[in-house]
Enzyme design. Structure first.
Site, PDB file in Angstrom:
ATOM      1  N   ALA A 142       0.855  -1.190   0.000  1.00 38.95           N
ATOM      2  CA  ALA A 142       0.000   0.000   0.000  1.00 38.95           C
ATOM      3  C   ALA A 142       0.888   1.235   0.000  1.00 38.95           C
ATOM      4  O   ALA A 142       2.059   1.182   0.388  1.00 38.95           O
ATOM      5  CB  ALA A 142      -0.921   0.003   1.221  1.00 38.95           C
ATOM      6  N   ASP A 150       9.556  48.509  -4.302  1.00 40.19           N
ATOM      7  CA  ASP A 150       8.222  49.042  -4.080  1.00 40.19           C
ATOM      8  C   ASP A 150       8.120  49.567  -2.651  1.00 40.19           C
ATOM      9  O   ASP A 150       9.032  49.411  -1.837  1.00 40.19           O
ATOM     10  CB  ASP A 150       7.165  47.948  -4.274  1.00 40.19           C
ATOM     11  CG  ASP A 150       6.995  47.572  -5.736  1.00 40.19           C
ATOM     12  OD1 ASP A 150       7.285  48.418  -6.596  1.00 40.19           O
ATOM     13  OD2 ASP A 150       6.591  46.428  -6.010  1.00 40.19           O
ATOM     14  N   LYS A 162       4.224  52.568  -5.465  1.00 34.78           N
ATOM     15  CA  LYS A 162       2.931  53.170  -5.752  1.00 34.78           C
ATOM     16  C   LYS A 162       2.116  53.259  -4.464  1.00 34.78           C
ATOM     17  O   LYS A 162       2.252  52.429  -3.573  1.00 34.78           O
ATOM     18  CB  LYS A 162       2.147  52.350  -6.785  1.00 34.78           C
ATOM     19  CG  LYS A 162       2.876  52.096  -8.102  1.00 34.78           C
ATOM     20  CD  LYS A 162       2.027  51.212  -9.002  1.00 34.78           C
ATOM     21  CE  LYS A 162       2.714  50.939 -10.323  1.00 34.78           C
ATOM     22  NZ  LYS A 162       3.897  50.064 -10.179  1.00 34.78           N
TER      23      LYS A 162
END
Length: 424
Positions: free
Chosen positions: A43, A203, A225
């Site tokens: 498994a 930024d 910005k």
């Protein structure tokens, strides 16, 4: 004694015996190295099932046989059963195939080193005597940190880069995702890029505090910005990146969050490529994911919601987001939506979204001034106004934003003093 070698496993058969988490970790690295992986186990754990379903590994769903070692260049045995792992190691030794024994390293003929990548260099540490995984990890981390510091010093002094070339031979641009604000969430790859930089184009958002760590001769260009105010338009940012790189400089474009999640990173990559400037991207932790996590809000939660929709508040609602909220089938995260909160709330209510839909506003996520405002869709505009919510903020809508989602059941219920079954 142990000899450490670099082995090319590309296209070569590697046998992994066992289907549990240890085997899954080994398989992940082997697949990344290009090996043809055969897993033998009755498994598989979920990661290995996924790897098999995606065609990354071959699986034989049974106990291991000696013939499974046919054509193998390397064997990893990790069944968790000592006798089985010992038997696999013995078969490998008889065939003169190197074998890693996960449960008893000394019984194998190979060991997996603790590794870390430094550019295109792989650094590994392995014990030569008795296996000592804890110590090898400590040595690896200390060695990696030392090498990064040495490389950074050489780069700052204008000597050689990690590949032995002078860094100013050819300019290039690196877009670095800085994460939501906490410097600790800037990736190691991002820090290495900053250590190589001649100029940083930054930024106003993201981990701006990291700029204080730069060498004094690194030029910093602020193109940040603010809402409604874009002093440096996007085409001008692209021109700056190209011009600086064409001067033979290593240019780092430090962006908040992730460059490709509403960061206009694609436009900057395109500007560089059109000018013939080499450009690479280092991913960052997007605020769409980090802000909710920092506020204790899981974007998916078993039994509550299993899908996520991220949108830009400037563009208004997408049909898919409204459907997801109406059906309570997904969490919606809105970036850059503070200025449009009133319109967003009104349109969602008019579209049939339940007024009681939980909402959270996460301001300045991961910074010391982080603040979380919890409300509902019908009260969103009023409560945001009362709390004076300001950008940058991330808006989270859906059942996961409920304030008690992660509270233990009955955690705050006062005890019933009349209950005869209570022992006082």
């Amino acid at each position: 004694m142990t000899t450490m070698l670099g082995i090319d496993l590309t296209g070569r058969r590697v046998l992994v015996v066992g289907g549990g988490p240890v085997a899954a970790r080994r398989v992940q690295g082997l697949v990344a190295d290009g090996a043809r992986v055969l897993v033998v186990a009755p498994a598989l754990c979920e990661p290995l099932r996924d790897a098999h379903r995606w065609g990354q590994v071959e699986w034989r769903a049974r106990e291991v046989h000696e013939a499974d070692l046919d054509d193998a260049w390397l064997v990893h045995t990790a069944t968790g059963d000592r006798s089985t792992d010992d038997q696999v190691a013995a078969w490998a030794a008889e065939r003169r195939v190197f074998c890693v024994h996960a449960g008893r390293a000394a019984a194998g003929t190979a060991r997996t080193p603790a590794t870390t990548s430094l550019g295109d260099v792989l650094v590994g540490v392995v014990s030569t005597g008795a296996p000592d995984p804890a110590r090898t990890l400590v040595v690896r981390d200390a060695l990696a940190e030392h090498v990064r510091d040495v490389v950074a010093d050489h780069l700052r002094e204008g000597r050689v880069d990690v590949r032995g070339r002078r860094p100013r031979d050819a300019g290039r641009v690196v877009l670095v995702g800085g994460g939501p604000g906490d410097v600790g969430l800037l990736t190691l790859a991002g820090r290495r890029a900053l250590a190589e930089a001649d100029v940083v184009v930054t930024d106003r958002l993201g981990p701006v505090a990291v700029l204080d760590e730069l060498a004094p001769d690194v030029e910093i260009i602020d193109v940040g910005k603010t809402p409604g105010h874009h002093p440096v338009p996007q085409h001008e940012i692209g021109r700056i990146l190209v011009e600086q790189a064409q001067r033979g400089r290593v240019v780092v474009r430090l962006k908040g969050g992730d460059p490709f999640v509403y960061g206009r990173g694609g436009e900057e990559v395109l500007a560089c490529r059109e000018a013939g400037v080499p450009v690479t991207v280092i991913p960052g932790v997007s605020s769409a994911l980090a802000a909710p996590a920092a506020a204790g809000i899981p974007l998916t939660h078993r039994g509550t919601v299993g899908a996520l929709h991220v949108m830009n508040g400037h563009d208004g609602w997408s049909p898919a987001a409204l459907v997801g909220l109406r059906d309570a089938s997904c969490t919606v995260v809105v970036l850059m939506g503070v200025a449009a909160l009133g319109d967003l709330a009104a349109e969602a209510l008019a579209s049939g979204v339940a007024p009681t839909t939980p909402v959270a506003l996460v301001e300045r996520a991961t910074t010391p001034t982080q603040r979380v405002t919890r409300t509902t869709l019908e009260r969103l505009e009023a409560d945001a106004l009362a709390a004076d919510v300001r950008a940058p903020a991330v808006l989270v809508l859906g059942a996961v934003a409920a304030p008690d989602l992660l509270e233990p059941v009955n955690a705050h219920r006062a005890p019933d003093l009349t209950d005869p079954t209570m022992a006082w």
